[in-house]
Design an enzyme around this catalytic site. Sequence first.
Site, mmCIF file in Angstrom:
data_model
loop_
_atom_site.group_PDB
_atom_site.id
_atom_site.type_symbol
_atom_site.label_atom_id
_atom_site.label_comp_id
_atom_site.label_asym_id
_atom_site.label_seq_id
_atom_site.Cartn_x
_atom_site.Cartn_y
_atom_site.Cartn_z
ATOM 1 C CE LYS A 121 -1.739 2.338 3.227
ATOM 2 N NZ LYS A 121 -2.310 2.844 4.470
ATOM 3 C CG ASP A 139 -7.239 3.552 2.316
ATOM 4 O OD1 ASP A 139 -8.197 3.140 1.627
ATOM 5 O OD2 ASP A 139 -7.193 4.697 2.780
#
Length: 219
Positions: A121, A139
Amino acid sequence: MLSKKDTQYAVDQMGEMFPEAECELVHENPFELLVAVMLSAQCTDALVNRVTPALFAKYKTPEDYVAVDLEELQTDIRSIGLYRNKAKNIKKMAQSLIDDHGGEVPAAREALEALAGVGRKTANVVTSVAFDIPAIAVDTHVERVSKRLGICRWKDSVKQVEETLEKKIYKQDWSDAHHRMIFFGRYHCKAQNPQCQQCPLAFMCREGKKRLKGVEEHG
Ligand code: SF4
């Protein structure tokens, strides 16, 4: 499941609702962004932004983070959740930048992901925001919104969510879509209290339909 066309429509609507959607972490260069994203894990951007002005004034280069004692860095970021581990990871990341990249932040996702303490991420955010390379960082907001809308399956892993979004959204829109979905999830389709009754996507949203039906039945 939403088709590619419907997914693109949903992302466009989110853009209408949040035309200002962009990375909310304050930074002036890729290195500051990388540190800020590492600090933001399981923590709000607003809190990170309260800490980084003093942090970035004190630590300007990877060498600065390597040189400082771990305890001192931990103290400097102690108002942020998981600060002990985050300080350790930032020091490791800084060391790998020096060892493997001449002290510069690499642009490629694979190279970023190979840095100590940097996950997928974080790598996706940095590659997209700092280097303008299309990427979708999944996320908690992106995952929740994708699953509620029915772009992805409830049981999908974060990696599967990312792969599905990459298939259903045009590549040139990946980075914008990422920010729009974050804003949409943060301010509208919130975890606890999604605004289904005022949602322009309710007609296509499996979760919204269920929630609104519940309102009708009880109301
Ligand atoms: Fe989220 Fe509700 Fe809109 Fe669906 S209808 S996207 S659950 S706010």
